[in-house]
Design an enzyme around this catalytic site. Structure first.
Site, PDB file in Angstrom:
ATOM      1  N   ARG A   1     -38.946  -3.722  35.614  1.00  0.00           N
ATOM      2  CA  ARG A   1     -37.779  -3.956  34.460  1.00  0.00           C
ATOM      3  C   ARG A   1     -37.994  -3.101  33.360  1.00  0.00           C
ATOM      4  O   ARG A   1     -39.327  -2.853  32.953  1.00  0.00           O
ATOM      5  CB  ARG A   1     -38.190  -5.562  34.422  1.00  0.00           C
ATOM      6  CG  ARG A   1     -39.259  -6.035  33.692  1.00  0.00           C
ATOM      7  CD  ARG A   1     -39.387  -7.422  33.222  1.00  0.00           C
ATOM      8  NE  ARG A   1     -39.798  -8.052  34.512  1.00  0.00           N
ATOM      9  CZ  ARG A   1     -41.129  -8.366  34.734  1.00  0.00           C
ATOM     10  NH1 ARG A   1     -41.915  -7.876  34.010  1.00  0.00           N
ATOM     11  NH2 ARG A   1     -41.565  -9.100  35.690  1.00  0.00           N
TER      12      ARG A   1
ATOM     13  N   ASN B   1     -48.123 -16.582  25.275  1.00  0.00           N
ATOM     14  CA  ASN B   1     -47.528 -15.599  26.099  1.00  0.00           C
ATOM     15  C   ASN B   1     -46.026 -15.910  26.403  1.00  0.00           C
ATOM     16  O   ASN B   1     -45.746 -16.947  27.148  1.00  0.00           O
ATOM     17  CB  ASN B   1     -48.281 -15.020  27.242  1.00  0.00           C
ATOM     18  CG  ASN B   1     -47.763 -14.100  27.895  1.00  0.00           C
ATOM     19  OD1 ASN B   1     -47.686 -12.740  27.630  1.00  0.00           O
ATOM     20  ND2 ASN B   1     -47.026 -14.331  29.161  1.00  0.00           N
ATOM     21  N   GLU B   2     -45.004 -15.192  26.089  1.00  0.00           N
ATOM     22  CA  GLU B   2     -43.663 -15.295  26.518  1.00  0.00           C
ATOM     23  C   GLU B   2     -43.103 -16.535  26.528  1.00  0.00           C
ATOM     24  O   GLU B   2     -42.009 -16.882  27.105  1.00  0.00           O
ATOM     25  CB  GLU B   2     -43.662 -14.438  27.791  1.00  0.00           C
ATOM     26  CG  GLU B   2     -43.960 -13.022  28.053  1.00  0.00           C
ATOM     27  CD  GLU B   2     -43.902 -12.375  29.351  1.00  0.00           C
ATOM     28  OE1 GLU B   2     -43.426 -13.171  30.472  1.00  0.00           O
ATOM     29  OE2 GLU B   2     -44.199 -11.429  29.664  1.00  0.00           O
TER      30      GLU B   2
ATOM     31  N   GLU C   1     -47.220  -5.900  26.731  1.00  0.00           N
ATOM     32  CA  GLU C   1     -47.382  -5.974  28.290  1.00  0.00           C
ATOM     33  C   GLU C   1     -46.203  -5.061  28.647  1.00  0.00           C
ATOM     34  O   GLU C   1     -44.740  -5.169  28.313  1.00  0.00           O
ATOM     35  CB  GLU C   1     -47.102  -7.416  28.706  1.00  0.00           C
ATOM     36  CG  GLU C   1     -47.323  -7.528  30.014  1.00  0.00           C
ATOM     37  CD  GLU C   1     -47.292  -9.016  30.572  1.00  0.00           C
ATOM     38  OE1 GLU C   1     -47.733 -10.041  29.861  1.00  0.00           O
ATOM     39  OE2 GLU C   1     -46.607  -9.261  31.626  1.00  0.00           O
TER      40      GLU C   1
ATOM     41  N   THR D   1     -49.202 -16.865  36.961  1.00  0.00           N
ATOM     42  CA  THR D   1     -48.748 -15.936  37.790  1.00  0.00           C
ATOM     43  C   THR D   1     -49.235 -15.826  39.329  1.00  0.00           C
ATOM     44  O   THR D   1     -48.536 -15.906  40.288  1.00  0.00           O
ATOM     45  CB  THR D   1     -48.365 -14.510  36.893  1.00  0.00           C
ATOM     46  OG1 THR D   1     -47.682 -14.735  35.873  1.00  0.00           O
ATOM     47  CG2 THR D   1     -48.039 -13.689  37.945  1.00  0.00           C
TER      48      THR D   1
ATOM     49  N   TRP E   1     -51.726 -18.125  27.572  1.00  0.00           N
ATOM     50  CA  TRP E   1     -50.769 -18.334  28.657  1.00  0.00           C
ATOM     51  C   TRP E   1     -50.272 -19.873  28.457  1.00  0.00           C
ATOM     52  O   TRP E   1     -49.248 -20.334  28.587  1.00  0.00           O
ATOM     53  CB  TRP E   1     -50.685 -17.929  29.968  1.00  0.00           C
ATOM     54  CG  TRP E   1     -50.228 -16.349  30.304  1.00  0.00           C
ATOM     55  CD1 TRP E   1     -49.428 -16.155  31.178  1.00  0.00           C
ATOM     56  CD2 TRP E   1     -50.758 -15.332  29.753  1.00  0.00           C
ATOM     57  NE1 TRP E   1     -49.151 -14.792  31.027  1.00  0.00           N
ATOM     58  CE2 TRP E   1     -50.238 -14.229  30.416  1.00  0.00           C
ATOM     59  CE3 TRP E   1     -51.914 -15.130  28.802  1.00  0.00           C
ATOM     60  CZ2 TRP E   1     -50.334 -13.091  29.907  1.00  0.00           C
ATOM     61  CZ3 TRP E   1     -52.321 -13.584  28.378  1.00  0.00           C
ATOM     62  CH2 TRP E   1     -51.442 -12.700  29.031  1.00  0.00           C
TER      63      TRP E   1
END
Ligand SMILES: *[C@@H]1O[C@H](CO)[C@@H](O)[C@H](O)[C@H]1NC(C)=O
Ligand SMILES: *[C@@H]1O[C@H](CO)[C@@H](O)[C@H](O)[C@H]1NC(C)=O
Ligand SMILES: *[C@@H]1O[C@H](CO)[C@@H](O)[C@H](O)[C@H]1NC(C)=O
Ligand SMILES: *[C@@H]1O[C@H](CO)[C@@H](O)[C@H](O)[C@H]1NC(C)=O
Ligand SMILES: *[C@@H]1O[C@H](CO)[C@@H](O)[C@H](O)[C@H]1NC(C)=O
Ligand SMILES: *[C@@H]1O[C@H](CO)[C@@H](O)[C@H](O)[C@H]1NC(C)=O
Length: 665
Positions: free
Chosen positions: A378, A179-180, A256, A91, A133
């Site tokens: 969001r 992660n995600e 998160e 990120t 990640w």
């Protein structure tokens, strides 16, 4: 608590509210309690979000840590979650892995170990969580996927937990999956098995750090998987959960959340979700991405942290509203406290939660954030109305005899733009276990039997300043705790301090790009390695650096100016890139990918030999020097007009850098 029961309760409240004025709410433990509270936390990493904090001078660095972690001082966080560095862009930069290569192990890279130790120093009870990640390339055997060899991935993750204990005496309590990204049931079971076999039965698994589904349904259908997983962690749940998640009877966490610019609306977002994640979604922990905005603000999601510390060169930092909003809950609860069943929405908007230590203490947190003043990044926030209201709280059960409550208040005061945060008011006397509050819009109250709260303060930090226009680093003076040189923000690849003791001449201490294989990435990393530094507003400047290429035939390195992008957009970064190659050529390109060539020719450069590169950019012209002699002149640069300075390599290859020097106008 059963959701349907909860809805019935809200309906009853609504009815009773219409019968009497002011509206009244009952806080009672007589019919049992709600879920056990697991804490409020911050997330460092995902990626490189605490990069600049480590380079602050004392006492400012410790002050920032106090505002985050010190009990009864500031945010007094209960949880610290960190990224398990995987060498890839996650990120706002890359974080180094403890195992770049299969036979490599080093538990002193990066700053997350240091951060965890600093947090624990302040709060020995802090809950520590690790989550990957990305993974080094060898874990995926060259494929961009970590589950083909799940035993290797599990061993890799478990080695990080063991290393935390062995080298830093840190007990990681929870570990995540990926992660995600996709999870794999076989991998999760193997991770559980590997943890147990390694003496880590106490380490609990969170899955899957993505959405509530499909993990919730998978857990319902697979009892063995359900045994392996302790917590369902969802990201940005918008305060709600799903029926399958409730049916699993697992702990539900917003593992998160937030990710919102940390102005007052950000503080409002945080106030609303800290309460409503439990009220609407029965989530018992909420973790902010990110912990502290400690990365260049022009990288993605600038200032999306609980506070801001993005200027190590000046020492300036800012304690933003989310810190004090956090304090409203964290200073008056602890993990292990229990929510009451009597939590809910207020009649005219806003919400209240109540928690107890089951030893007679009660903490009530009330928020009346309006829609427009509490929008998070969001998900989209459906409309709702909040108006000022009188609310009467009636204490029952073990709380009926409480005579006095401490009162802490934050008022956002959007109209006057003069907010007041975490102010201690006079204690409130209760009459027959009851009290009435006049609640305005955009307020947060804590009412508590605990007398321990404190609004901590350090002297004001130094004023904000831009990155210095004259900057040099010969990489000789290094802080042994860190592997990375100050202020360099790696965007692809990993740049580490290196020491060459073999008759190295003047270049004993250098900075070295160490990755040679593409990691299992989290976003689209560049094919090149690049580390940015400096002031995003820089237009006219000279960047110099000594370079040493270590890839014999096809190697190449660059220095650059006006680099206009980082983070997950790094592949498309533009700027002025001055490259030299081991085949004796040079190139000047307008982009990191090397597609738009502004100049090229012979340079005589070669591997295993130190060269000195100088790039000057002024207005629309750039020129380059090699070893002090002009190599090319007046290449025309129309865009970009500003950006960071950078160093890097043409592929993931070994190369060293020394005597980095910037002179900006
Ligand atoms: C840590 O937890 C223990 C047990 O709950 C408690 O007694 C102690 O005060 C806590 N320490 C801090 C610094 O919060
Ligand atoms: C409340 O908490 C304090 C501090 O942990 C403790 O000493 C006390 O026994 C608790 N119970 C009550 C009723 O105050
Ligand atoms: C909010 O209040 C306005 C004005 O009274 C009304 O028109 C609107 O429907 C309300 N919105 C909601 C979501 O209740
Ligand atoms: C709250 O109560 C006070 C009197 O105690 C009254 O003046 C005020 O109008 C009430 N406010 C609302 C919104 O009902
Ligand atoms: C270390 O220095 C020696 C002597 O200059 C050189 O031959 C060697 O390539 C260097 N090694 C690295 C990894 O820089
Ligand atoms: C950069 O140089 C150009 C050309 O000399 C000049 O027009 C421009 O104002 C300079 N920019 C800054 C920020 O100094």
């Amino acid at each position: 608590m059963d959701v349907r029961l909860f809805q019935v309760f809200v309906v009853i409240l609504g009815v009773s509210a219409t019968l009497s004025s002011p509206q009244s709410y009952i806080l009672n433990d007589k019919d049992g309690l709600g879920r056990v509270f697991d804490g409020i936390g911050g997330l460092s990493g995902g990626g490189a979000t605490t990069r600049l904090l480590v380079n602050y001078a004392e006492p400012y660095r410790s002050q920032v840590l106090d505002y985050l972690f010190k009990p009864n001082f500031g945010a007094s966080l209960h949880i610290l979650k960190v990224e398990i560095g995987g060498d890839a862009q996650t990120t706002d930069g890359t974080e180094p892995s403890h195992m770049h290569f299969e036979n490599d192990e080093n538990y002193f890279r990066g700053y997350e170990w240091w951060l965890m130790k600093e947090a624990k120093k302040r709060n020995p009870n802090i809950t520590l969580i690790g989550l990957p990640w990305a993974f080094p390339g060898w874990v995926g055997h060259g494929k961009n996927w970590p589950y083909d060899f799940p035993d290797i991935t599990a061993l890799y993750v478990v080695s990080w937990i063991l290393g935390a204990k062995q080298y830093h005496d840190l007990d990681i309590q929870y570990i995540g999956i990926w992660n995600e990204r996709n999870y794999d049931s076989k991998y999760i079971k193997l991770l559980r098995y590997t943890l147990d076999k390694s003496g880590l039965k106490r380490v609990r698994i969170i899955a899957s750090d993505n959405l509530w589904e499909p993990i919730s349904l998978t857990l319902l259908l697979d009892p063995e998987l359900s045994t392996a997983v302790d917590v369902i962690g969802a990201h940005y749940p918008g305060t709600t959960t799903v029926l399958d998640a409730l049916k699993t009877q697992k702990k539900l966490w917003s593992s998160e959340d937030y990710s919102t610019f940390n102005d007052e609306v950000g503080g409002g977002c945080w106030a609303r979700i800290l309460n409503q994640n439990y009220v609407n979604g029965l989530m018992t922990a909420t973790i902010s991405w990110n912990l502290v905005a400690s990365y260049y603000e022009d990288l993605p999601f600038g200032r999306d942290g609980l506070m801001t510390a993005e200027e190590p060169w000046s020492g300036h930092y800012a304690v933003e509203s989310p810190i004090w909003i956090t304090a409203h809950t964290t200073q008056f609860t602890q993990p292990g406290w229990t929510y009451l069943q009597t939590v809910g929405h207020l009649e005219h908007g806003g919400s209240y939660v109540a928690l107890t230590d089951k030893r007679g203490n009660l903490t009530v947190v009330i928020e009346t954030m309006t829609h427009d003043h509490s929008v998070c990044i969001r998900p989209p926030l459906p409309p709702f109305n909040v108006t000022c209201q009188n609310a009467t709280f009636q204490l029952k059960g073990s709380f009926a005899s409480i005579q006095q409550l401490q009162v802490w208040r934050s008022q956002f005061n959007f109209k006057t733009n003069k907010p007041s945060f975490f102010e201690k008011l006079a204690p409130l006397k209760l009459i027959d276990g009851s009290f009435t509050l006049h609640l305005a819009e955009d307020e947060v109250y804590t009412l508590t039997t605990l007398t321990s709260g404190q609004k901590g303060a350090h002297p004001d930090p130094p004023p904000s300043a831009r990155f210095p226009k004259v900057y040099k680093d010969d990489f000789n003076v290094r802080n042994p705790a860190f592997s990375e040189a100050p202020d360099f923000a790696d965007q692809t690849g990993v740049f580490e301090y290196f020491m060459n003791l073999t008759d190295p001449g003047p270049h004993v201490f250098t900075l070295r790009q160490v990755l040679t294989q593409r990691p299992v990435t989290w976003v689209a990393d560049a094919d090149q390695a690049i580390s940015v530094i400096g002031d995003y507003q820089w237009q006219n400047l000279t960047v110099s650096c000594d370079i040493f290429m270590e890839k014999e035939k096809t190697g190449g390195v660059f220095v650059a100016a006006r680099v206009d992008k980082g983070g997950q957009s790094i592949r498309s970064a533009k700027g002025v890139f001055f490259w030299v190659f081991t085949d004796g050529t040079y190139k000047v390109t307008n982009d990191l990918a090397g597609q738009t060539i502004l100049a090229e020719g012979q340079s005589g450069t070669q591997a295993f030999c130190w060269h000195s590169l100088t790039l000057t950019v002024e207005g629309q012209f750039a020129s380059g020097f090699l070893n002090g002699y002009p190599l090319w002149k007046k290449a025309v640069v129309l865009i970009p007009q500003k950006g960071w300075a950078a160093i890097g390599t043409q592929s993931l290859e070994l190369a060293q850098f020394d005597n980095f020097d910037v002179l900006a106008q």
